[in-house]
Design a protein around this motif. Structure first.
Motif, short mmCIF file in Angstrom:
data_model
loop_
_atom_site.label_atom_id
_atom_site.label_comp_id
_atom_site.label_asym_id
_atom_site.label_seq_id
_atom_site.Cartn_x
_atom_site.Cartn_y
_atom_site.Cartn_z
N TYR A 110 0.85 -1.18 0.00
CA TYR A 110 0.00 0.00 0.00
C TYR A 110 0.89 1.24 0.00
O TYR A 110 2.07 1.19 0.34
N GLN A 147 0.76 5.30 1.40
CA GLN A 147 0.05 6.27 2.22
C GLN A 147 0.63 7.64 1.96
O GLN A 147 1.79 7.91 2.26
N GLN A 152 -3.73 11.36 -1.01
CA GLN A 152 -4.48 10.20 -1.47
C GLN A 152 -4.90 9.25 -0.36
O GLN A 152 -5.62 8.29 -0.62
N GLY A 153 -4.43 9.47 0.84
CA GLY A 153 -4.76 8.51 1.90
C GLY A 153 -4.04 7.21 1.66
O GLY A 153 -2.93 7.17 1.13
N LEU A 154 -4.66 6.11 2.02
CA LEU A 154 -4.07 4.77 1.89
C LEU A 154 -4.57 4.13 0.60
O LEU A 154 -5.75 3.88 0.45
#
Lengths: 114, 117
Positions: free
Chosen positions: B35, B37, B41-43
């Protein structure tokens, strides 16, 4: 594709206040639901999860969440917050098929004032 | 090991250089996830492996990103010709399986903070 919405980006509460963080998802099929927490300087930790069965799930540190299928919601609650609950909270969804990663909400930054 | 480990913990690089990020999952976990972060864009989910294979690479942001996993264990995420927008924390997670059910709970590593100057 599924999406996750967290309604509150920043929440400030005083100690002993009650907490409810909203989470809604968009997916009509079987879902697994999660709340993760990220304390300052630490990595993501699982607070609680829902896979099946009782829609009211209890997690660590006194947190609980209720899965309401008809509302596509999985709100996080705690009756009395502590200063140590200051953290970033993420709601996440995993669906039964297709892409297998978690879809996260944007997160809620919770600040507890002593 | 006791948890998911990632290295390096921090990486500063110049624009245009290649970087390699490493993830060591929990022993016995067959599924591994990457992922990203970032502030804007967040996660974001990037890619997952079941064993050594990655069935779906569509989450990778561009063709400068690639990932591999060997021996069903350690995975590397490579970013070629890094750009400033690649700056983010890259998180790795692992789970026992990728199926639905309690066994697919994902455990996260501490992340690699990548800064592209």
């Amino acid at each position: 594709a599924q999406s996750v919405s967290q309604h509150n980006h920043h929440v400030i509460l005083s100690e002993a206040a009650s907490l409810e963080l909203g989470c809604n998802y968009s997916y009509g099929g079987t879902v697994n639901l999660f709340w993760y927490v990220q304390y300052p300087g630490q990595h993501l930790q699982l607070l609680l999860k829902y896979f099946s069965g009782d829609p009211l799930v209890k997690g660590i540190k006194g947190f609980e969440a209720e899965f309401i299928k008809s509302k596509f919601s999985f709100n996080l609650r705690k009756p009395s917050v502590q200063w140590s609950d200051t953290a970033e909270y993420f709601c996440a969804v995993k669906t039964g098929g297709g892409a297998d990663g978690l879809t996260f909400g944007k997160g809620t930054h919770l600040i507890i004032q002593p | 090991g006791a948890g998911v480990s990632q290295s390096p913990s921090n990486k500063v690089t110049e624009k245009g250089k290649d970087v390699e990020l490493r993830c060591d999952p929990i022993s016995g976990h067959t599924a591994l996830y990457w992922y990203r972060q970032s502030l804007g864009q967040g996660l974001e989910f990037l890619i997952y492996f079941q064993g050594n294979s990655a069935p779906d690479k569509s989450g990778l942001p561009s063709d400068r990103f690639s990932a591999e996993r060997t021996g069903g264990s350690v995975s590397t995420l490579t970013i070629q010709r890094t750009q400033q927008e690649d700056s983010a924390v890259y998180l790795c997670a692992s789970s026992l399986t990728r199926d639905t059910g309690s066994l697919n709970e994902q455990f996260f590593g501490p992340g690699t903070r990548l800064t592209v100057l």
